[in-house]
Design a protein around this motif. Sequence first.
Motif, PDB file in Angstrom:
ATOM      1  N   ILE A   1       0.863  -1.216   0.185  1.00 38.46           N
ATOM      2  CA  ILE A   1      -0.199  -0.067   0.075  1.00 38.46           C
ATOM      3  C   ILE A   1       0.953   1.388   0.108  1.00 38.46           C
ATOM      4  O   ILE A   1       1.830   1.388   0.796  1.00 38.46           O
ATOM      5  CB  ILE A   1      -1.031  -0.181   1.296  1.00 38.46           C
ATOM      6  N   LEU A   2       0.482   1.987  -0.796  1.00 40.23           N
ATOM      7  CA  LEU A   2       1.234   3.519  -0.831  1.00 40.23           C
ATOM      8  C   LEU A   2       0.312   4.690  -0.711  1.00 40.23           C
ATOM      9  O   LEU A   2      -0.572   4.740  -1.545  1.00 40.23           O
ATOM     10  CB  LEU A   2       1.798   3.804  -2.283  1.00 40.23           C
ATOM     11  N   ILE A   3       0.458   5.381   0.353  1.00 44.04           N
ATOM     12  CA  ILE A   3      -0.263   6.670   0.506  1.00 44.04           C
ATOM     13  C   ILE A   3       0.671   7.574  -0.214  1.00 44.04           C
ATOM     14  O   ILE A   3       1.611   8.214   0.479  1.00 44.04           O
ATOM     15  CB  ILE A   3      -0.510   6.845   1.981  1.00 44.04           C
TER      16      ILE A   3
ATOM     17  N   LEU B   1      -1.141  -1.085  -3.985  1.00 44.56           N
ATOM     18  CA  LEU B   1      -2.469  -0.140  -4.229  1.00 44.56           C
ATOM     19  C   LEU B   1      -2.124   1.060  -3.890  1.00 44.56           C
ATOM     20  O   LEU B   1      -1.503   1.501  -2.574  1.00 44.56           O
ATOM     21  CB  LEU B   1      -3.377  -0.754  -3.071  1.00 44.56           C
ATOM     22  N   VAL B   2      -2.493   2.197  -4.594  1.00 45.87           N
ATOM     23  CA  VAL B   2      -2.258   3.419  -4.621  1.00 45.87           C
ATOM     24  C   VAL B   2      -3.149   4.246  -3.900  1.00 45.87           C
ATOM     25  O   VAL B   2      -4.285   4.261  -4.417  1.00 45.87           O
ATOM     26  CB  VAL B   2      -1.681   4.198  -5.916  1.00 45.87           C
ATOM     27  N   LEU B   3      -2.951   5.071  -2.850  1.00 46.85           N
ATOM     28  CA  LEU B   3      -4.040   5.873  -2.000  1.00 46.85           C
ATOM     29  C   LEU B   3      -3.563   7.271  -2.352  1.00 46.85           C
ATOM     30  O   LEU B   3      -2.757   7.857  -1.782  1.00 46.85           O
ATOM     31  CB  LEU B   3      -3.950   5.414  -0.680  1.00 46.85           C
ATOM     32  N   PRO B   4      -4.235   7.992  -3.312  1.00 49.98           N
ATOM     33  CA  PRO B   4      -3.835   9.456  -3.918  1.00 49.98           C
ATOM     34  C   PRO B   4      -4.604  10.422  -3.145  1.00 49.98           C
ATOM     35  O   PRO B   4      -5.672  10.041  -2.260  1.00 49.98           O
ATOM     36  CB  PRO B   4      -3.976   9.575  -5.233  1.00 49.98           C
ATOM     37  N   SER B   5      -4.077  11.565  -3.068  1.00 49.92           N
ATOM     38  CA  SER B   5      -4.816  12.459  -2.166  1.00 49.92           C
ATOM     39  C   SER B   5      -6.107  13.222  -3.091  1.00 49.92           C
ATOM     40  O   SER B   5      -6.994  13.883  -2.603  1.00 49.92           O
ATOM     41  CB  SER B   5      -4.137  13.752  -2.129  1.00 49.92           C
TER      42      SER B   5
END
Length: 367
Positions: free
Chosen positions: A227-229, A272-276
């Motif tokens: 997971i990438l924030i 899994l990319v968690l973008p703003s």
Amino acid sequence: MATPATPAASAAPPVAARPKAESPLRYPIEPPPSDGSLVEIALGLMWARIPMPMSLDHINCYLLRDRYEGRDGWAVVDTGLGIPRTHEVWKRIFGETLAGQPMTRLICTHCHYDHAGAARWMQERFGVPLLMTFGEFMMLRGVMGPPPDPLPETHRAFYHRAGVSDEQLESMVGAMRKDPFMPQAPFSYQRMRAGDVLQIGEREWQVIVGEGHSPEHACLYNARDGILIAGDQLLPRITSNVMVSPIEPEGSPLTVWLESTLRLAELPADTLVLPSHQGVFLGVRERAHEVVAHHEQQFDLIRAHLASVPSASAWELMKVLFTRLRSPVDHLMALGETIAHLNHLRAAGELQRSSGTDNIDAYARAV
């Protein structure tokens, strides 16, 4: 010296790098409404969407199950704007949605006011420490604010050399002085550094620092769960503004932006990319390469235009790169990003810059 904290400068450039029609990005989770509702992404990881009264009408914030200094609760990543509507949503989240569970820590990816605008209020309201990188905290403390009045001569000279008329400059600066969202800066923080590992609940998060959009933007990466924030370092359908300002007129933020983006392309393909902004997505490598390709297209537009004319100013080249500008703030952001492209090409030896009798910089192909 203050510099503008441009509206939506953290995410919405005048022209967006759109995924191709056949883009392989996938969006596995439906977003929450912007009303204090939460969506579970994984065990102990929640997604909130905070409303914003602008064209980019939300920011994604993430809540991480945490145990900090003996207290169980939730760490929060990013804040939304520092306005009453934001405050009400956060009070609803912690007072109702989470049934009174406490906030433990506040983490801000970077200094732009949709990400850190409510940081001071949240620190004071919830009694939590603020975690940021040094560069972002100092930008937030020192230079995020309306343009100085009167505008310093160095700033005026910067815009004049770019080909901006006095009337155009007053329009852009005047729009920034009317910006209603300038943040109150927090007074203290805990420093994050590139490579740090934060233990938040059951997960370890590595701090990955990117540059270009802001000086020391922190992403958080959990390798175990992939997971990438991502903050604003990687957005699925738009690209973050990368601009040169009068603060550092000879800087090359686009060079380090491209390097930062390509580093994200080295993450595992199933991250899994968690973008703003916009949707949580899969396709980190594909999207990183799309963003780089977008800027290569911008370079090609500059090259093609300068092959057809002897030289051009930054303002003239801005109109080549950005054809649908709607407001003075759009022009300000587009001009800064145009100069970022020009400084990158100059550093690569492709362009040369000279000053004419009118003291306006002229860009031409290198001989």
